[in-house]
Each structure stands twice: as C-alpha cells, then as structure tokens.
Design an enzyme around this catalytic site. Structure first.
Site, PDB file in Angstrom:
ATOM      1  N   GLU A 279      44.906  48.979  74.908  1.00 12.26           N
ATOM      2  CA  GLU A 279      45.109  49.405  76.298  1.00 12.26           C
ATOM      3  C   GLU A 279      44.568  48.360  77.268  1.00 12.26           C
ATOM      4  OE1 GLU A 279      42.535  51.491  79.426  1.00 12.26           O
ATOM      5  OE2 GLU A 279      42.551  52.663  77.573  1.00 12.26           O
TER       6      GLU A 279
ATOM      7  N   GLU B 130      31.087  47.985  78.681  1.00 11.82           N
ATOM      8  CA  GLU B 130      31.389  49.405  78.866  1.00 11.82           C
ATOM      9  C   GLU B 130      30.623  50.243  77.850  1.00 11.82           C
ATOM     10  OE1 GLU B 130      35.366  52.299  79.098  1.00 11.82           O
ATOM     11  OE2 GLU B 130      35.573  50.177  78.594  1.00 11.82           O
TER      12      GLU B 130
ATOM     13  N   HIS C 124      41.842  51.508  72.138  1.00  8.62           N
ATOM     14  CA  HIS C 124      41.270  51.257  73.461  1.00  8.62           C
ATOM     15  C   HIS C 124      41.362  49.781  73.823  1.00  8.62           C
ATOM     16  CE1 HIS C 124      37.740  50.660  76.250  1.00  8.62           C
ATOM     17  NE2 HIS C 124      38.405  51.614  76.861  1.00  8.62           N
TER      18      HIS C 124
END
Length: 427
Positions: A58, A135, A55
C-alpha cells in the site's frame, strides 16, 4: 420509491473477461467522482515471512511506475484538484481517488498504472521501509495501540488474522521487489478485485477505462487464507504508566453467521453509546473510567467481541468486576427498549455511511467481494428489525460462554487472573 431506492436502482455492475468486477452509481447533483479498486487480500493473506507485506505494498503504490515517477503520480492527480489514497485492513486493501467527473479517465489510468506497472525502485523501497519502521515505533509509544495489537494476537493466537497489520521490524526490513511482485501475482487476482465508482460517473466510460488499464491482468485462482479460529488467551504488560489500558475479548461471529445481527445489537446495547449499560454503570454510576465501549468485529469466517477501557491501578479490579457483572446481566435481561434503541443506532450509522460517494463505493466493493451482490439497504434494515429480544439474549449468552481474551498494559498488578475473569462471565 425512496431516494435511497432510486439511488440503488442506478447501480450498474459489469464483469470484465478476466473476472474483475466493475460497479458504478451515478448520483445526481454531485460534481465529483469517487472511485477505487478493492482487493480481497489483506494482512491475513500473508505467510509468516510476509508479515507486514500488504501494508508495505500500500505504501509503495504511489512511489513510481514504468510511466510515472512518484512526483508525477501526485501531480497528475493534484493538478486536477484530486486526491488519492490507499488503505490496508485484515481482509482488504483499497486504492482510491476523488476527482471531478470530467477527470475519471485520468484517475483510473493512475490507479491502473500503480497496480500493474509499479517498479518498486530499491531507493524508494528502502525509504518507505524506514517510514514504516517510524510508524511502528510510534505505535510502540502508544499504550492503546500496543494493547490493541496484543488483543488481536491473543484472540487469534498463532494465526495471520491476529498479527498486527504493520508487521515486525525483522520482516519489514527483509522485503525486496521480488517478494512484492510474487505476493501481488498470487493474491491480486481479478476475481478478487472490484472497481467501484460513484458520483458524477457514466458506467460506459468507467467500464472502458477500467478495461484498458486493468483488463490485462491475467485471470488466476488465488489461494484461500487459513480459516480463522478464535483461541482466547492473555498478555499482561506491566509498565510505569498513569493508567491501565484494558481490553477483554470473547468469541464473536462472522458476518455470514445467522446470529450476526443479534450479536452486533448485543454489543451496541452493552457498550455502544451514552445510554448503554456499561457506560451507565462504569462511567456515570461508579466513575471507574473516562470512557468504555463494547464492540463486535466480524470477519469472513469468524469474529471477535470486545470491551475496552482505561482506568487507574486502584480501580482496575473493580472495573473488571463491574464489566463482567454488567455483561452477564445484559445477556440475561436485555429489554425491548434497549433493543429498539440499539436497532435505531445501527440503522443511523449504516445509512449515514451511505450518504457520501466514498461510503457507497466502499459498501458496494466489500459486498460484491463477500456476497457477489450489493445488498439493498432495505434488506439490511429488515434483518435488523427482525431481531428479537430472545435472539439478543441468546447471542449474549453464547458470547459470554466462550474463553476470554485479556490484553492489558500499565499498572496492572491488581488485574484478576484469567480463570477468574472467565468464571465471572459464566457465573
């Protein structure tokens, strides 16, 4: 020949010398090109100390290369009206763009740049790790997200496939550029990569541009991820919330399994729409939840069947009783009309996804990585139509016979013990 057959006949597939696959599909009447790279590496490919690394990679994809700053990456795409994105899942990571057909070389150059020349600048890395921590904090504030992560972790206890894609704060903060490069060198190998494009595209142009930008990635053998094995288990999180969020799981099957379509149809008939058994019993007849659904998540080598709902503390025990009884009754008595409806719903969902260039390249890339070929829609429809009532009932019975997974958060004091839930499914 149907429009769908004509479209699929236009698909062209080539393989670069290093093993990277290129697939294109020209679509008449479409002025844009949607394209991207899919890598068969996601969160399940991470080692324990790498949890969350896919992640982060990315996120870092657009933060600067040897040739472009983060600002220039965005400008090069948006100056021609395009858009660029990336996504991480359990088994895949994708990097995509959409531009006018005339600008495909530019988009391919940008995507190739970020996959082969990213610098992972320390300042940008620190900033992006902080973004991911924010997040992570936002998910911790969302009961539905918390229970979904706990659900996967308990269904596949102690395995990378069950770990949350975001990672944990202690692993996220530990990553540095060397770890990222080592992971990409190990996992981002050409044999695990597909470049797919659809819309206003010419196969030769795409192939030449991809060969220039990605053809230099050295061929290598990537390690296979550990075999996924459903375990079952439970996690109960008592919190002062207005509602209890509940997910109940059972073993599913891989998309390679012969009973895949029957299991998927069982999930659809049980809780896949407003006419499903669970919706009728839980929502319409008893008013125990605002919404409820059943689902089946297939992976390369295993799967997970689940039921999710939210309800009040007072209604939680009754909800579980109705869910287990309804699922048991469905496994014993799915009717031909329910099978026909579930078939139709699955076919509409599949065909609708193929009506956009983005949906078509996603299908092409995933199937090439999983099967080494693109499966014609007619072939999939034939598999769906061939499923019998007996096969759906058998798939339901096998599913309910497995050990359950329970994840719940909120006012859950009245939730039945795990052994009682297991007994209710098996009764």
């Amino acid at each position: 020949m149907s429009p769908l057959q004509r479209s699929e006949a236009a698909i062209r597939i080539s393989r670069l010398p290093n093993g990277l696959t290129v697939a294109t599909e020209g679509i008449p009447g479409v002025e844009t090109a949607t394209l991207g790279v899919w890598v068969a590496a996601g969160s399940r490919n991470e080692r324990e100390e790498e949890h969350g690394l896919s992640h982060l990679i990315e996120h870092m994809a657009f933060k600067g290369t040897e040739r472009r700053s983060a600002r220039r990456i965005a400008e090069d795409i948006e100056n021609v009206g395009g858009e660029i994105n990336a996504a991480t899942s359990t088994e895949f990571t994708s990097y995509t763009a959409r531009v006018l057909g005339q600008d495909i070389e530019l988009a391919i150059d940008v995507l190739g740049d970020i996959l082969t020349k990213s610098v992972f600048d320390a300042t940008e890395l620190a900033r992006e790790k902080n973004v991911i921590l924010q997040e992570y904090a936002s998910i911790e504030d969302s009961p539905d997200d918390v229970v979904a992560d706990a659900f996967m972790e308990k269904a596949f206890s102690g395995q990378a496939i069950g770990r949350p894609i975001l990672g944990r704060p202690e692993t996220i903060t530990s990553f540095e550029a060397g770890i990222i490069r080592a992971f990409m060198a190990r996992e981002y190998t050409p044999a695990r990569m597909v470049f797919a494009a659809a819309g206003q595209v010419d196969h030769g142009r795409v192939l030449d541009a991809v060969a220039t930008t990605l053809g230099g990635i050295p061929a290598a053998q990537a390690p296979e991820p550990a075999q996924g094995a459903y375990t079952g288990g439970e996690r109960r999180m008592r919190r002062k919330l207005e509602q209890a969020s509940l997910m109940i799981g059972l073993p599913g099957v891989s998309f390679r399994d012969p009973s895949y379509f029957a299991t998927h149809i069982f999930a659809q008939a049980l809780g896949g729409g407003l006419t499903s058994r669970l919706w009728h019993e839980v929502r319409e007849t008893r008013g125990l939840a605002y919404s409820i659904d059943a689902f089946h998540w297939p992976f390369t080598d295993c799967g997970l069947f689940g039921i999710g709902a939210g309800t009040s503390a007072a209604d939680l025990p009754a909800l579980v009783d109705v869910v287990t009884a309804t699922a048991r009754q469905a496994a014993q008595g799915i009717e031909p009309a329910e099978l026909a409806r579930a078939r139709a719903q699955l076919k509409v969902a599949m065909l609708a996804a193929l009506e956009t260039p983005g949906g078509r390249i996603d299908r092409a890339a995933r199937q090439l990585l999983a099967w080494g070929r693109i499966i014609p829609a007619e072939e999939t429809i034939a598999h769906v139509d061939a499923v019998t009532v007996e096969e759906v009932r058998a798939a339901g019975a096998r599913t309910l016979a497995g050990p359950p997974t329970v994840a719940a958060i909120g006012p859950i004091k009245g939730l039945q013990p795990l052994r009682d839930i297991a007994a209710a499914f098996a009764a």
